[in-house]
Design a protein around this motif. Structure first.
Motif, PDB file in Angstrom:
ATOM      1  N   MET A  24       3.085  -1.698   5.923  1.00 27.50           N
ATOM      2  CA  MET A  24       3.934  -0.521   5.955  1.00 27.50           C
ATOM      3  C   MET A  24       3.173   0.915   6.546  1.00 27.50           C
ATOM      4  SD  MET A  24       6.163   1.525   3.237  1.00 27.50           S
ATOM      5  CE  MET A  24       4.871   2.331   2.258  1.00 27.50           C
ATOM      6  N   LYS A  25       1.986   0.983   6.274  1.00 27.85           N
ATOM      7  CA  LYS A  25       1.127   2.032   6.896  1.00 27.85           C
ATOM      8  C   LYS A  25       1.310   2.120   8.324  1.00 27.85           C
ATOM      9  CE  LYS A  25      -3.306   4.150   6.973  1.00 27.85           C
ATOM     10  NZ  LYS A  25      -4.786   4.070   6.708  1.00 27.85           N
ATOM     11  N   THR A  26       1.287   0.825   9.218  1.00 35.28           N
ATOM     12  CA  THR A  26       1.363   0.716  10.441  1.00 35.28           C
ATOM     13  C   THR A  26       2.777   1.220  11.012  1.00 35.28           C
ATOM     14  OG1 THR A  26      -0.285  -1.056  10.530  1.00 35.28           O
ATOM     15  CG2 THR A  26       0.983  -0.805  12.323  1.00 35.28           C
ATOM     16  N   LEU A  27       3.732   0.698  10.146  1.00 35.43           N
ATOM     17  CA  LEU A  27       5.097   1.225  10.877  1.00 35.43           C
ATOM     18  C   LEU A  27       5.389   2.742  10.486  1.00 35.43           C
ATOM     19  CD1 LEU A  27       7.176  -1.605   9.343  1.00 35.43           C
ATOM     20  CD2 LEU A  27       6.832  -1.251  11.540  1.00 35.43           C
ATOM     21  N   ARG A  28       4.706   3.314   9.478  1.00 36.85           N
ATOM     22  CA  ARG A  28       4.970   4.817   9.234  1.00 36.85           C
ATOM     23  C   ARG A  28       4.152   5.493  10.438  1.00 36.85           C
ATOM     24  NH1 ARG A  28       1.148   8.055   7.297  1.00 36.85           N
ATOM     25  NH2 ARG A  28      -0.221   6.458   6.273  1.00 36.85           N
ATOM     26  N   GLU A  29       2.747   5.195  10.583  1.00 39.59           N
ATOM     27  CA  GLU A  29       2.051   5.927  11.583  1.00 39.59           C
ATOM     28  C   GLU A  29       2.743   5.677  12.758  1.00 39.59           C
ATOM     29  OE1 GLU A  29      -1.607   4.108  10.878  1.00 39.59           O
ATOM     30  OE2 GLU A  29      -2.381   5.500   9.414  1.00 39.59           O
ATOM     31  N   ALA A  30       3.271   4.678  13.155  1.00 41.43           N
ATOM     32  CA  ALA A  30       4.045   4.361  14.688  1.00 41.43           C
ATOM     33  C   ALA A  30       5.094   5.575  14.883  1.00 41.43           C
ATOM     34  CB  ALA A  30       4.625   3.006  14.784  1.00 41.43           C
ATOM     35  N   LYS A  31       5.699   5.982  13.746  1.00 43.44           N
ATOM     36  CA  LYS A  31       7.025   6.898  13.675  1.00 43.44           C
ATOM     37  C   LYS A  31       6.376   8.079  14.031  1.00 43.44           C
ATOM     38  CE  LYS A  31      10.671   4.271  12.528  1.00 43.44           C
ATOM     39  NZ  LYS A  31      11.968   4.466  13.404  1.00 43.44           N
ATOM     40  N   GLY A  32       4.956   8.520  13.406  1.00 46.50           N
ATOM     41  CA  GLY A  32       4.352   9.745  13.305  1.00 46.50           C
ATOM     42  C   GLY A  32       4.611  10.299  12.287  1.00 46.50           C
ATOM     43  N   TRP A  33       4.740   9.850  11.048  1.00 44.36           N
ATOM     44  CA  TRP A  33       5.213  10.387   9.751  1.00 44.36           C
ATOM     45  C   TRP A  33       4.015  10.428   8.650  1.00 44.36           C
ATOM     46  CZ3 TRP A  33      10.004   6.756   8.852  1.00 44.36           C
ATOM     47  CH2 TRP A  33      11.036   7.123   9.573  1.00 44.36           C
ATOM     48  N   SER A  34       3.742  11.400   8.210  1.00 46.02           N
ATOM     49  CA  SER A  34       2.571  11.229   6.972  1.00 46.02           C
ATOM     50  C   SER A  34       3.177  10.789   5.846  1.00 46.02           C
ATOM     51  CB  SER A  34       2.528  12.897   6.587  1.00 46.02           C
ATOM     52  OG  SER A  34       3.630  13.289   6.037  1.00 46.02           O
ATOM     53  N   GLN A  35       2.515  10.343   4.961  1.00 50.82           N
ATOM     54  CA  GLN A  35       2.870   9.661   3.700  1.00 50.82           C
ATOM     55  C   GLN A  35       3.799  10.727   3.008  1.00 50.82           C
ATOM     56  OE1 GLN A  35      -0.448   8.996   1.365  1.00 50.82           O
ATOM     57  NE2 GLN A  35      -0.924   6.965   2.112  1.00 50.82           N
ATOM     58  N   GLY A  36       3.840  12.056   3.016  1.00 52.55           N
ATOM     59  CA  GLY A  36       4.798  12.962   2.368  1.00 52.55           C
ATOM     60  C   GLY A  36       5.975  12.853   3.083  1.00 52.55           C
ATOM     61  N   GLU A  37       6.092  12.709   4.446  1.00 52.86           N
ATOM     62  CA  GLU A  37       7.195  12.615   5.406  1.00 52.86           C
ATOM     63  C   GLU A  37       8.004  11.458   4.917  1.00 52.86           C
ATOM     64  OE1 GLU A  37      10.349  13.575   7.401  1.00 52.86           O
ATOM     65  OE2 GLU A  37       9.064  14.828   6.692  1.00 52.86           O
ATOM     66  N   LEU A  38       7.467  10.497   4.874  1.00 52.88           N
ATOM     67  CA  LEU A  38       7.917   9.088   4.395  1.00 52.88           C
ATOM     68  C   LEU A  38       8.652   9.308   3.049  1.00 52.88           C
ATOM     69  CD1 LEU A  38       8.787   6.284   4.871  1.00 52.88           C
ATOM     70  CD2 LEU A  38       6.619   5.448   4.264  1.00 52.88           C
ATOM     71  N   ALA A  39       7.732   9.785   2.164  1.00 51.76           N
ATOM     72  CA  ALA A  39       8.225  10.065   0.625  1.00 51.76           C
ATOM     73  C   ALA A  39       9.557  10.914   0.667  1.00 51.76           C
ATOM     74  CB  ALA A  39       7.003  10.716   0.036  1.00 51.76           C
ATOM     75  N   ARG A  40       9.494  12.028   1.415  1.00 48.58           N
ATOM     76  CA  ARG A  40      10.853  12.716   1.445  1.00 48.58           C
ATOM     77  C   ARG A  40      11.771  11.989   1.967  1.00 48.58           C
ATOM     78  NH1 ARG A  40      13.672  15.109   4.783  1.00 48.58           N
ATOM     79  NH2 ARG A  40      12.656  14.734   6.642  1.00 48.58           N
ATOM     80  N   ARG A  41      11.695  11.147   2.823  1.00 52.16           N
ATOM     81  CA  ARG A  41      12.823  10.276   3.632  1.00 52.16           C
ATOM     82  C   ARG A  41      13.388   9.567   2.389  1.00 52.16           C
ATOM     83  NH1 ARG A  41      13.462  10.487   9.332  1.00 52.16           N
ATOM     84  NH2 ARG A  41      12.084  12.041  10.372  1.00 52.16           N
ATOM     85  N   GLU A  66       8.638  -8.640   6.068  1.00 50.19           N
ATOM     86  CA  GLU A  66       7.720  -8.120   7.052  1.00 50.19           C
ATOM     87  C   GLU A  66       7.200  -6.923   6.397  1.00 50.19           C
ATOM     88  OE1 GLU A  66       8.259  -6.120  11.501  1.00 50.19           O
ATOM     89  OE2 GLU A  66       9.499  -7.832  11.125  1.00 50.19           O
ATOM     90  N   LEU A  67       7.795  -6.171   5.631  1.00 50.07           N
ATOM     91  CA  LEU A  67       6.907  -5.088   4.918  1.00 50.07           C
ATOM     92  C   LEU A  67       6.119  -5.610   3.788  1.00 50.07           C
ATOM     93  CD1 LEU A  67       9.797  -2.206   4.285  1.00 50.07           C
ATOM     94  CD2 LEU A  67       7.759  -2.324   5.852  1.00 50.07           C
ATOM     95  N   PHE A  68       6.055  -6.616   3.269  1.00 53.35           N
ATOM     96  CA  PHE A  68       5.782  -6.777   1.743  1.00 53.35           C
ATOM     97  C   PHE A  68       4.986  -8.280   1.831  1.00 53.35           C
ATOM     98  CE2 PHE A  68       8.713  -3.437   1.026  1.00 53.35           C
ATOM     99  CZ  PHE A  68       7.542  -2.351   0.669  1.00 53.35           C
ATOM    100  N   ILE A  69       5.384  -9.034   2.469  1.00 52.24           N
ATOM    101  CA  ILE A  69       4.856 -10.683   2.413  1.00 52.24           C
ATOM    102  C   ILE A  69       3.410 -10.559   2.540  1.00 52.24           C
ATOM    103  CG2 ILE A  69       4.607 -12.207   4.228  1.00 52.24           C
ATOM    104  CD1 ILE A  69       6.757 -12.721   1.455  1.00 52.24           C
ATOM    105  N   ASP A  70       2.685 -10.955   1.631  1.00 48.03           N
ATOM    106  CA  ASP A  70       1.180 -11.290   1.829  1.00 48.03           C
ATOM    107  C   ASP A  70       0.788 -12.680   2.434  1.00 48.03           C
ATOM    108  OD1 ASP A  70       1.131 -13.088  -0.366  1.00 48.03           O
ATOM    109  OD2 ASP A  70       0.377 -11.400  -1.900  1.00 48.03           O
ATOM    110  N   HIS A  71       0.000 -12.894   2.963  1.00 50.57           N
ATOM    111  CA  HIS A  71      -0.386 -14.264   3.569  1.00 50.57           C
ATOM    112  C   HIS A  71      -1.016 -14.994   2.564  1.00 50.57           C
ATOM    113  CE1 HIS A  71       1.410 -12.860   6.839  1.00 50.57           C
ATOM    114  NE2 HIS A  71       0.884 -11.663   7.060  1.00 50.57           N
ATOM    115  N   TRP A  72      -0.937 -14.883   1.478  1.00 49.71           N
ATOM    116  CA  TRP A  72      -1.484 -15.859   0.245  1.00 49.71           C
ATOM    117  C   TRP A  72      -0.962 -17.245   0.240  1.00 49.71           C
ATOM    118  CZ3 TRP A  72       0.710 -18.490  -3.616  1.00 49.71           C
ATOM    119  CH2 TRP A  72      -0.243 -19.158  -4.555  1.00 49.71           C
ATOM    120  N   LYS A  73      -1.770 -18.175   0.230  1.00 51.23           N
ATOM    121  CA  LYS A  73      -1.574 -19.555   0.111  1.00 51.23           C
ATOM    122  C   LYS A  73      -2.029 -20.103  -0.883  1.00 51.23           C
ATOM    123  CE  LYS A  73      -1.320 -19.803   5.205  1.00 51.23           C
ATOM    124  NZ  LYS A  73      -0.538 -19.864   6.004  1.00 51.23           N
TER     125      LYS A  73
END
Length: 65
Positions: A1-18, A54-61
């Protein structure tokens, strides 16, 4: 999720607000210290335009026996 957030140019605070949550919640999700509720995960996926896995799947096997 961090990668997607940063691609939008949003801080953690901005994402939290949204999303209507605290910045601490976003930080905890991004650092794998908190698994969001299903409703929050759905809002996150909708906001980023991606499927929930896509946001949360880990690649655990499982370990082969």
């Amino acid at each position: 999720m961090k990668t997607l957030r940063e691609a939008k140019g949003w801080s953690q605070g901005e994402l939290a607000r949204r999303l209507g949550v605290s910045r601490q919640t976003i930080n905890a999700v991004e650092t794998d210290k908190y698994d969001p509720s299903l409703p929050l995960a759905l809002r996150m996926a909708r906001l980023f335009g991606v499927p929930v896995p896509e946001l949360f799947i880990d690649h655990w096997k499982p370990v082969e026996e």
